[in-house]
Design a protein around this motif. Structure first.
Motif, PDB file in Angstrom:
ATOM      1  N   ILE A 230       1.052  -1.245   0.099  1.00  7.67           N
ATOM      2  CA  ILE A 230      -0.509  -0.130   0.061  1.00  7.67           C
ATOM      3  C   ILE A 230       1.281   0.918   0.066  1.00  7.67           C
ATOM      4  CG2 ILE A 230      -1.806   0.947   1.369  1.00  7.67           C
ATOM      5  CD1 ILE A 230      -2.827  -1.774   2.347  1.00  7.67           C
TER       6      ILE A 230
ATOM      7  N   ASP B 183       1.041   4.600   0.445  1.00  5.01           N
ATOM      8  CA  ASP B 183       0.775   5.275   1.680  1.00  5.01           C
ATOM      9  C   ASP B 183       1.169   6.746   2.134  1.00  5.01           C
ATOM     10  OD1 ASP B 183       2.892   4.530   3.417  1.00  5.01           O
ATOM     11  OD2 ASP B 183       2.078   3.521   4.992  1.00  5.01           O
TER      12      ASP B 183
ATOM     13  N   GLN C 205      -2.058  10.210  -0.846  1.00  6.76           N
ATOM     14  CA  GLN C 205      -3.443  10.039   0.341  1.00  6.76           C
ATOM     15  C   GLN C 205      -3.848  11.187   0.091  1.00  6.76           C
ATOM     16  OE1 GLN C 205      -4.769   7.380   1.128  1.00  6.76           O
ATOM     17  NE2 GLN C 205      -2.111   6.017   0.331  1.00  6.76           N
TER      18      GLN C 205
ATOM     19  N   ALA D 121      -4.478   2.655  -1.558  1.00  9.83           N
ATOM     20  CA  ALA D 121      -5.828   2.088  -0.707  1.00  9.83           C
ATOM     21  C   ALA D 121      -6.521   0.770  -1.085  1.00  9.83           C
ATOM     22  CB  ALA D 121      -6.393   3.249  -0.675  1.00  9.83           C
TER      23      ALA D 121
END
Ligand code: PRP
Ligand code: URA
Length: 209
Positions: free
Chosen positions: A6, A8, A13, A183
């Motif tokens: 993922i 992140d 994001q 995500a």
């Protein structure tokens, strides 16, 4: 989760949140997808092998790192994959490109193929399949099936959003292909859309709804 990365990074994001917002325009959505693709490309290529070559800097000679010979193929699942493809080609201009035309039958959610064109030497290359959405994974599985049938042996799958159901389907079918995503959302709805998701990626990119 095994085989899943993922991404992140805060910039990813942040941009993804704007893309999810239904009030974001077509132009904004497309621009953000391109920007995010640069950041995702950075992560999906993190383990590329390096070798060295001797160069002359203005001051001295040095053995400097350079990418190992094995070239990349970016395999775009049409249409929405092209939104990731463009930015990735900015970062790796020498990559070869495969196009896989697939659409989801709205009733059965099966992936229907309408186009395939890829370099002939897929077996000698790392193939990175790109598609923003991994929902049921029928499209991703069909794309990887086809690429393997045409000789690909080393593959990764890069998306923006994944549903747990799609991850399970894809990992069960192609456990050798790692997934990179920004995500993992909650679930699929009764029409196979990712919830909370961002809607239909192709339609939002091209303003076709
Ligand atoms: C979307 C998306 C994926 C697929 C994901 O494409 O870009 O290819 O759906 O769904 P799945 O995991 O359930 O197969 P779509 O079929 O809407 O085509 P488009 O990109 O041309 O809009
Ligand atoms: N395809 C999309 O574009 N969006 C979804 O949520 C599911 C499949």
């Amino acid at each position: 989760m095994q085989g899943i990365t993922i991404v992140d990074h805060p910039l990813v994001q942040h941009k993804l949140t704007i893309m999810r917002d239904k009030n974001t325009s077509t132009a904004g959505f497309r621009q953000l997808l391109r920007e995010i693709s640069l950041l995702l490309c950075y992560e999906v290529t993190r383990d590329l092998e390096l070798t060295t070559r001797v160069i002359e800097t203005p001051l001295t000679t040095m053995e400097a790192p350079t990418l190992e010979g094995k070239k990349l193929v970016f395999a775009s699942v049409l249409r929405a994959g092209n939104g990731l493809l463009d930015g990735m080609l900015d970062l790796v201009p020498a990559a070869r490109v495969a196009h896989i035309g697939l659409y989801r039958d709205p009733d059965t959610l099966e992936a229907i193929e309408y186009f395939f064109k890829a370099p002939s030497d897929l077996g000698d290359r790392l193939v990175i399949v790109v598609d923003p959405m991994l929902a049921t994974a029928n499209s991703a599985v069909a794309a990887v099936d086809k690429l393997k049938e045409r000789g690909a042996t080393s593959l990764s799958f890069l998306c923006l959003l994944a549903a747990p159901e799609g991850i399970a389907h894809f990992r069960n079918t192609h456990p050798d292909v790692p997934i990179f995503t920004a995500a993992i959302d909650e679930r699929l709805d009764e029409r196979g859309y990712i919830v909370p998701g961002l809607g239909d990626a192709g339609d939002r990119m091209y303003g076709t709804k």
